[in-house]
Structure formats: structure tokens, C-alpha cells
Scaffold this motif. Structure first.
Motif, short mmCIF file in Angstrom:
data_model
loop_
_atom_site.label_atom_id
_atom_site.label_comp_id
_atom_site.label_asym_id
_atom_site.label_seq_id
_atom_site.Cartn_x
_atom_site.Cartn_y
_atom_site.Cartn_z
N GLY A 165 0.80 -1.20 0.00
CA GLY A 165 0.00 0.00 0.00
C GLY A 165 0.83 1.26 0.00
N PRO A 166 0.17 2.39 -0.15
CA PRO A 166 0.87 3.68 -0.18
C PRO A 166 1.42 4.05 1.18
CG PRO A 166 -1.50 4.02 -0.17
CD PRO A 166 -1.29 2.54 -0.30
N GLU B 23 2.43 9.70 -0.41
CA GLU B 23 1.22 10.47 -0.63
C GLU B 23 1.52 11.97 -0.62
OE1 GLU B 23 -2.93 11.02 -1.22
OE2 GLU B 23 -1.65 9.26 -1.39
N PRO C 169 -1.87 10.86 -6.19
CA PRO C 169 -2.32 10.72 -4.81
C PRO C 169 -3.51 9.78 -4.69
CG PRO C 169 -2.95 12.87 -5.72
CD PRO C 169 -2.07 12.23 -6.72
N HIS C 170 -3.47 8.98 -3.63
CA HIS C 170 -4.56 8.03 -3.37
C HIS C 170 -5.56 8.56 -2.35
CE1 HIS C 170 -1.24 5.52 -4.89
NE2 HIS C 170 -2.18 4.69 -5.33
N GLY C 171 -5.15 9.55 -1.57
CA GLY C 171 -5.99 10.05 -0.49
C GLY C 171 -5.54 9.46 0.84
N ALA D 14 -6.74 6.05 2.09
CA ALA D 14 -6.23 4.82 1.49
C ALA D 14 -4.96 4.31 2.16
CB ALA D 14 -5.96 5.05 0.00
#
Length: 665
Positions: free
Chosen positions: A406-407, A412, A465-467, A470
Motif C-alpha cells: 500500500g501507499p 502520498e 495521490p490516493h488520499g 487509502a
């Protein structure tokens, strides 16, 4: 040019007043005291400013056997605080009256221009078959139970001048040989066991006579007589770790706190981190509670954060075999297994609940300017408590959950920053506004109460960006830690602004940063200030901590060599001074800002260049030479005996010098 003999008084070394360093200088006074104690000191005299006569001077000169050695004996050199090694003139092989008067003038002309006393020491010159330097303690390792001897065939001037490296012997105070560098073949030893035993006895006698371990120059003459040429206190003695001291290092906490923290920042941020990690280690059963209760997992040294490397598992156990047969760790892990098993499945939900609580509290927090003093203190106190919980869960999440997928919060933030820069936002003047709109950007900045670091102008980041939602649990927790720290920083700045307005100016923020948490509580609740608040000063910038170290009795870090390598690859002999990184400089052309001076030999003429160096590397030379002594006094990381150093470290290259291990990389 000759000398005015009527202005120089002759003081024989046998005279009682010769032991007065304010009259004859530290060098002559030490030899006078040593001779009075029965140590093997050559006859001689000192010339001091005062009423004298040419007849007395000529008689004193005629009373010594040529050739002579004429040396400086300043009140500034050979003291307990500074050796000034090699800074003033010495003239060897002096013959004849004219040669003698020229040598005296040469020494007098080398005197500093500050009006301090410069005496001239005159003695016969010994033809040494073996000579060298002996330290009554190990100044590099800080060991008083070891004696270091560096010897060459011939006179000791080869060693102190840095032109020869010699053979280095490490012996105990009882005369047992511990180590020889480089190894010698039987029958080709510079110093046999009998000579070593006589030198050890001389070191111990000099220590008793002169009040402490001495830096001694010695020589064996053609009749195998041992002579003491010079004795001075050992300067720049390295600290030695307290017995049983913990193994510490910046390790995983350096990236969170890369700079020097002030006392209030420690209490706001380091103390909760230490408490949270202690809770996590206890829950996981990875460390006995007696150790966790006995000392903090994270602490500061000179304002820089460091962690217990063994408790955090950053280094292997010092006793792996004992750990294997010890039933207690297994029992401890078994008792923690039930807790960990339940926690593994519950931790994601616990993390979500904690993050939601933090987000709600931060969202409902009024603007700092509208808060009462009690509200400011309550918010700061809540921040300390919640940081402890955040650090505990973040640590457990990293150990128990899949933290590699994951990020990340940093990724981010870089993606958001790249997007905003491309849109023309935050051109460098609007970083504060940009951070307010995108708090994830705080992941790029270390916490600090005084000011905020500037965001990068260009990141080169190409991800989208995923937010924040996330982010996996661990990354979400890390981001909340940073948000709470920033909230606390803004509250402290608000307290400082009010204090500055009430006092009509002054560095109110600096005063608050010098407080400990209980002192800040007393100030905000009762208006009570510490009596010494006005005298407190901000902590200065200090060098980065060693990778691994233990603390000495005075709280100074003593670097620790990890692993069991006998010598550092590509290095030489560590001569002390710590560890430094800079730009290689061969002494010609412009000097870089952080220069690592790389030379062929340790020429004492290089001494004026030592202050401010990031390191010193020499292809030849001894750790006991004059320049190495001066480098340790200036805390310049120094390594000697590095083959091909000039070719390996060309000008402009980045070099790291470790004065403890001898590594040059």
C-alpha cells in the motif's frame, strides 16, 4: 642575529625554582620535577627572561656535552588543557657557541606575540638507537588500564614529526603485551620485552611524580640507557563508557527527529514516543519488564534522539548462546502469544478508532488565538497522552500487520506536492497555506516548534495521490503522530506570543522551549517561573550521534564498533576525534566548506589548518604524533596509516572518516 645574554638568566634543572612552570615553562618545569623524583632526565638548564650575564651563560653552555638540543619551554605548551605540540621551535644537532646563540634566537623568535613567557630549554642531544613516544593511558579508547608505546629505530623526532609510523605496542600497566601493530617477526623487534618492561616502569613513575598519566618522549642510547626527553599531561583523553552502559544509537528514531531538540520538545515528543514503544515491547513480550522499567527506550543525548538498539532489535544479541538456552524469553513470549493473537485481528479496528478520535479532536480544536491558557495546557496534555497511544499502535502495526503493502504517508505527500507544484501552488512563499489545505504534506517535514522547514521546490515525483483514507493502518497512525506534533507546536507558539506581548518583547519562544513539561504546567497554571529562566540558553547544534555508542560517566557518547572486524576495510588506525563526513581536500586550492584533509604525512606545519576540518586522513604517521594529538584536541576525526589515501580520495570526492574504527569510506 645574536642574543643579549645579559637579559637571559640561567636556571639549572637541578635548581628548586626550575620546577616553577610560570618561570621556566611547562616543559622545563616537568623535567625538573621528574629529575628531582629520580627519573632518567638529562642534565641541562633553562634560559628565562631576567637579569643575567654572558659569563654565566657561557659557563652553563660549556658544562654540557655537544651536540645540544635547544627547545622551547612556553607557559602555553605541555599543559593539561593544550599540548601545543610542535608549535614552537626546536633545534637539533647544535654545535659551537655561534650555533648555540643562533638556536636560542630561533626559539625565542618562535614565541607567540601575546607577551607570555617563553623560556629556552638546553640539554645534550642523545644518539638514540631506539626512540619513541609513550602514553601512560590510551587516549583514543579512553582506557587508563593500557599503556601505548610507538617506537622506531633512531630518535623520537621521526614519530613526533609525522615522518614515520613506527611500531605500536599496547601493554597493560603490569607490562603484559596485548597487541603489536604491525606484527613483528621474532628477532626483528624494535622493542624487546625487557625494554617494554623498563618503559612501563618509567610510565608509572612519571605518573606518580607528575600527578597523572603522561605523554612521554623517550630514547635508548648506544649504551642501552633509557632517557626521558619530555613529559606532559595527556590532552584530549577520550571518554570511556560506563561499565554495563546500554548500546544506543539514532537508529530508527533519527528520521523522526533529525536535529537537536530543545527540552520542551523532548518532553512533548520524545517522552511519549519512549512510553509508546515501551508499551508495544511489553505487549509483544520481546523484552523483560525489568529492563523496560529500568530505562527509557528512547532518550536524548545533547538534544539528539537515540534509542536502545538491543531492546528495539536493531542489533543482534550480545549473548546468543545464553539466550538460546534461557527459558525465560520463551516463557515470556508464550505469555504474550494470547495477547498478540487477539491483537493481530483487532489492531486494524483499534487503529481506525484511534485515528478517528484524533481526527475529531483536531477538527474540534478552536483556533489557538481564541483559547484560554487552561485550554492550551489541556490540549497540550491531551497531545502527550494520545502520542503515546499512537506510537504504541504504530509500532505494533509495523510488527504484526503487513506493513510493506500500500501507499505511504511520505509517498502520498510527495504526490500531492508534485500535483500542487504543477498547478502553480506554493511557489515557496505560500508553503504555510499549502500545508493548511493539504496536511499530508507535514509528512515531509520534521517536527519543530521554532519555525517550519521549507517544502521541496521540485520533487520529481510522478505518482498520483490516493488520499489519506487509502493509507494502511501503520501509515495512517504515523501521519496522525505528525499532525498532533504540529498541533502542539502551534499551541506553544501561541503561548509564546502571549508571553511576548505581556512582557513587551524578548525571546519568549526560546524561554518556553527551555522549560520542562512540569515547569510549563506551573507557568501556565500559576504563573510561576523557574528562578534561572533568564540564564537559560538554547541548546547549540551538536554533531550527529555515532551509529552505535555507549554513554560515559559525563554523559558523552563513546562510539562502539559493531561486529568483530579486526580492522576497517580500506582504512588505517583510528586516532580519535569522532566521525565526520566532508569533501576531500589535499591542502592546495580553495578549501571546501567541510573539508577532509588528505595528506601523505602528518606534517606539524599543517596544525593551523586543523580547526574546522571535517576529518584528517594520512598515508603515514602515528596516532601519537604531534598532529594527531592536536587533531584530537580540536575533535577532528583522524585516521592514519591509510595506504594510497591521496589516490583513493581525490579532491572533491565525499569522504567519511571514523576516528574510532579507522574506517575511511
Amino acid at each position: 642575529m645574536g642574543i643579549d645574554a645579559d637579559r637571559l638568566a640561567v636556571v639549572p634543572l637541578t635548581a628548586e625554582r626550575a620546577a616553577d612552570a610560570t618561570l621556566t615553562g611547562a616543559k622545563a618545569a616537568a623535567l625538573a620535577r621528574a629529575r628531582a623524583a629520580g627519573l632518567p632526565v638529562l642534565p641541562g638548564f633553562a634560559l628565562v627572561p631576567g637579569q643575567g650575564s654572558g659569563t654565566a651563560l657561557r659557563e652553563a653552555w660549556e658544562g654540557l656535552t655537544e651536540p645540544l638540543v635547544v627547545r622551547s619551554s612556553s607557559v602555553l605548551e605541555d599543559t593539561a588543557h593544550a599540548s601545543m605540540a610542535g608549535r614552537f621551535a626546536t633545534v637539533l644537532e647544535v654545535r659551537g657557541w655561534e650555533g648555540f646563540t643562533r638556536a636560542v634566537r630561533t626559539v625565542l623568535d618562535s614565541a607567540p606575540g601575546d607577551g607570555s613567557v617563553m623560556a629556552v630549554l638546553v640539554q645534550p642531544m642523545v644518539r638514540s638507537t631506539v626512540g619513541g613516544v609513550m602514553f601512560g593511558a590510551d587516549p583514543v579508547a579512553g582506557r587508563r588500564d593500557r599503556i601505548l608505546i610507538s617506537a622506531v629505530r633512531g630518535g623520537p623526532d621521526q614519530l613526533v614529526g609525522g615522518s614515520a609510523q613506527g611500531v605500536r605496542y599496547q601493554v597493560t600497566r603490569l607490562g603484559r603485551l596485548v597487541r603489536t601493530e604491525p606484527p613483528e617477526r621474532r628477532g626483528h623487534r624494535v622493542l624487546g620485552r625487557r625494554k617494554l618492561a623498563r618503559l612501563v616502569q618509567l610510565a608509572r613513575r612519571a605518573e606518580r611524580a607528575l600527578g597523572g598519566p603522561q605523554d612521554v618522549e623517550f630514547g635508548f642510547d648506544t649504551r642501552d640507557r633509557l632517557w626521558l626527553f619530555q613529559a606532559r599531561p595527556i590532552t584530549a583523553m577520550a571518554a570511556r563508557a560506563v561499565r554495563g552502559a546500554r548500546l544506543l544509537g539514532p537508529g530508527p528514531v533519527a528520521e523522526t527527529f533529525p536535529g537537536v531538540l530543545q527540552p520542551l520538545e523532548e518532553d512533548l515528543w520524545v517522552e511519549p514516543m519512549s512510553h509508546g514503544l515501551t508499551l508495544a515491547l511489553d505487549v509483544a513480550g520481546t523484552a523483560p519488564r525489568r529492563l523496560l522499567r529500568g530505562a527509557p527506550v528512547v532518550l536524548t543525548v545533547g538534544g539528539r534522539a537515540a534509542a536502545d538498539l538491543r531492546l528495539l532489535g536493531a542489533v543482534p544479541s550480545a549473548h546468543p548462546v545464553l539466550d538460546f538456552v534461557n527459558p525465560v524469553p520463551g516463557a515470556r513470549r508464550a505469555s504474550a502469544a494470547w495477547r498478540v493473537g487477539r491483537l493481530r485481528s483487532a489492531l486494524p479496528l483499534l487503529a481506525l478508532d484511534l485515528m478517528a478520535e484524533v481526527d475529531q479532536e483536531l477538527a474540534e480544536l478552536p483556533p489557538p488565538g481564541s483559547m484560554l491558557s487552561g485550554e492550551l495546557l489541556a490540549a497540550l496534555s491531551w497531545g502527550r497522552a494520545v502520542l503515546s497511544a499512537l506510537h504504541a499502535q504504530e509500532s505494533l502495526a509495523g510488527a504484526l500487520l503487513d506493513g510493506g503493502a500500500g501507499p505511504t504517508a511520505t509517498g502520498e505527500a510527495l504526490a500531492v506536492l508534485a500535483e500542487r507544484r504543477a498547478a502553480g501552488d506554493g511557489d515557496g512563499d505560500g508553503d504555510g497555506e499549502l500545508i493548511a489545505r493539504h496536511p499530508v504534506l507535514l509528512a515531509l517535514l520534521p517536527p519543530a516548534v521554532r519555525g517550519t522547514a521549507r517544502l521541496p521546490e521540485h520533487t520529481g515525483w510522478t505518482g498520483a495521490p490516493h488520499g489519506v483514507g487509502a493509507l494502511p493502518p501503520r501509515e495512517g497512525l504515523r501521519l496522525r503522530i505528525r499532525w498532533v506534533q504540529e498541533m502542539q507546536a502551534r499551541l506553544v507558539r501561541e503561548c509564546a506570543a502571549r508571553r511576548r506581548a505581556a512582557k513587551g518583547g524578548g525571546d519568549a519562544l526560546g524561554e518556553l522551549l527551555s522549560l520542562r513539561w512540569p515547569e510549563l504546567t506551573a507557568l501556565l497554571e500559576e504563573g510561576r517561573e523557574p528562578p534561572d529562566l533568564a540564564e537559560r540558553r538554547p541548546r547549540p547544534a551538536v554533531p550527529e550521534l555515532p551509529t552505535a555508542f555507549r554513554l560515559a560517566a559525563d554523559g558523552q557518547p563513546v562510539p562502539e564498533r559493531l561486529g568483530h572486524r579486526k580492522s576497517a576495510p580500506g582504512g588505517g588506525q583510528g586516532a580519535g576525534g569522532g566521525r565526520g563526513t566532508g569533501t576531500a581536500w589535499h591542502g592546495t586550492g580553495p578549501r571546501p566548506d567541510r573539508a577532509v584533509l588528505v595528506v601523505r604525512s602528518l606534517d606539524p606545519a599543517l596544525a593551523p589548518r586543523l580547526p574546522g576540518l571535517a576529518g584528517l586522513v594520512s598515508e603515514t604517521g602515528s596516532v601519537l604524533s604531534h598532529l594527531a594529538v592536536l587533531a584530537r584536541e580540536h575533535r577532528v576525526p583522524t585516521v592514519v596509516g591509510v595506504p594510497g589515501a591521496l589516490e583513493r580520495c581525490p579532491p572533491g570526492s565525499e569522504v567519511t572518516v571514523d576516528g574510532t574504527t579507522g574506517a575511511v569510506t
